[in-house]
Write an enzyme that holds these catalytic residues in place. Sequence first.
Site, PDB file in Angstrom:
ATOM      1  N   ASN A  73      -8.622  12.633 -12.748  1.00 58.43           N
ATOM      2  CA  ASN A  73      -8.763  13.669 -11.725  1.00 58.43           C
ATOM      3  C   ASN A  73      -7.819  14.834 -12.002  1.00 58.43           C
ATOM      4  O   ASN A  73      -6.693  14.655 -12.478  1.00 58.43           O
ATOM      5  CB  ASN A  73      -8.568  13.111 -10.307  1.00 58.43           C
ATOM      6  CG  ASN A  73      -7.286  12.352 -10.095  1.00 58.43           C
ATOM      7  OD1 ASN A  73      -6.760  11.734 -11.006  1.00 58.43           O
ATOM      8  ND2 ASN A  73      -6.784  12.386  -8.875  1.00 58.43           N
ATOM      9  N   GLU A  75      -6.335  18.094 -10.097  1.00 58.29           N
ATOM     10  CA  GLU A  75      -6.174  18.761  -8.797  1.00 58.29           C
ATOM     11  C   GLU A  75      -5.745  20.207  -8.988  1.00 58.29           C
ATOM     12  O   GLU A  75      -5.438  20.650 -10.107  1.00 58.29           O
ATOM     13  CB  GLU A  75      -5.175  17.970  -7.945  1.00 58.29           C
ATOM     14  CG  GLU A  75      -5.705  16.572  -7.656  1.00 58.29           C
ATOM     15  CD  GLU A  75      -4.851  15.755  -6.711  1.00 58.29           C
ATOM     16  OE1 GLU A  75      -3.708  16.167  -6.394  1.00 58.29           O
ATOM     17  OE2 GLU A  75      -5.339  14.688  -6.274  1.00 58.29           O
ATOM     18  N   CYS A  84     -12.868  15.340  -9.397  1.00 58.25           N
ATOM     19  CA  CYS A  84     -12.664  13.893  -9.509  1.00 58.25           C
ATOM     20  C   CYS A  84     -12.759  13.454 -10.972  1.00 58.25           C
ATOM     21  O   CYS A  84     -13.451  14.083 -11.785  1.00 58.25           O
ATOM     22  CB  CYS A  84     -13.741  13.137  -8.746  1.00 58.25           C
ATOM     23  SG  CYS A  84     -13.677  13.331  -6.968  1.00 58.25           S
ATOM     24  N   GLU A  86     -14.398  10.976 -12.216  1.00 61.35           N
ATOM     25  CA  GLU A  86     -15.758  10.609 -12.652  1.00 61.35           C
ATOM     26  C   GLU A  86     -16.522  11.825 -13.155  1.00 61.35           C
ATOM     27  O   GLU A  86     -17.220  11.780 -14.148  1.00 61.35           O
ATOM     28  CB  GLU A  86     -16.544   9.973 -11.494  1.00 61.35           C
ATOM     29  CG  GLU A  86     -15.979   8.667 -10.990  1.00 61.35           C
ATOM     30  CD  GLU A  86     -15.014   8.862  -9.827  1.00 61.35           C
ATOM     31  OE1 GLU A  86     -14.160   9.774  -9.890  1.00 61.35           O
ATOM     32  OE2 GLU A  86     -15.110   8.094  -8.859  1.00 61.35           O
ATOM     33  N   CYS A 123     -16.759   9.017  -4.963  1.00 61.67           N
ATOM     34  CA  CYS A 123     -16.999   9.775  -3.728  1.00 61.67           C
ATOM     35  C   CYS A 123     -18.461  10.242  -3.685  1.00 61.67           C
ATOM     36  O   CYS A 123     -19.207  10.118  -4.669  1.00 61.67           O
ATOM     37  CB  CYS A 123     -16.063  10.981  -3.656  1.00 61.67           C
ATOM     38  SG  CYS A 123     -16.582  12.350  -4.713  1.00 61.67           S
ATOM     39  N   CYS A 126     -19.549  12.718  -6.461  1.00 60.16           N
ATOM     40  CA  CYS A 126     -19.716  12.073  -7.771  1.00 60.16           C
ATOM     41  C   CYS A 126     -20.982  11.219  -7.783  1.00 60.16           C
ATOM     42  O   CYS A 126     -21.681  11.146  -8.796  1.00 60.16           O
ATOM     43  CB  CYS A 126     -18.496  11.223  -8.113  1.00 60.16           C
ATOM     44  SG  CYS A 126     -17.044  12.235  -8.467  1.00 60.16           S
TER      45      CYS A 126
END
Length: 175
Positions: A73, A75, A84, A86, A123, A126
């Site tokens: 991830n 940020e 994210c 993924e 999430c 994703c």
Amino acid sequence: MLYYKTLITGMSKKIKFDVFLEEYDNASQLPAESLTLIKQARSYCHNAYAPYSNLLVGSAVLLEDGHIVSGSNQENAVFPSGLCAERVALFAAVAGYPGVIIKKLAVSAIRRGQTNHQAIAPCGGCRQVISEYQTSQDHPIEIIMEGHQGKVLLARSIDELLPFKFTIKPLDQPR
Ligand code: THU
């Protein structure tokens, strides 16, 4: 995933979806390629750039030709600009190897300063991205997730995580 329509009294029908996950007591019970993938996802947790949440997430994608593409991830001070693990892995995989079938995706997470990996599932955003690629390649994408206390959860396809989903099958695409 099972899909039922049950007639009930009145004007409407009740629509029921059953989804299934498999749980393994530990990752060593997985087939070798899945074990390799979850280990790769774990190791990529440590490549996360997560100064805001301190949740370090790693992901790894296995392609049909054997390539593994990983992500963590990323940020940002402008929160929505982050991404994210993924999606970092999936976008890199499809950008690097367009048209190659995605077989499996693994995801793992750990809190900064802790030693135990924790249960994590992709999430909603994703899941939608996984769904797009699964639909376009017309081949299930298996999702391997860390479970509690070393257990591993397995979804045989995105349908188990996103049973009622938006799809438009791309028409003029090579894949
Ligand atoms: N995160 C992921 O990388 N994957 C998920 O499936 C859920 C959340 C990241 C996004 C953010 O950097 C941090 O975890 C906290 O939400």
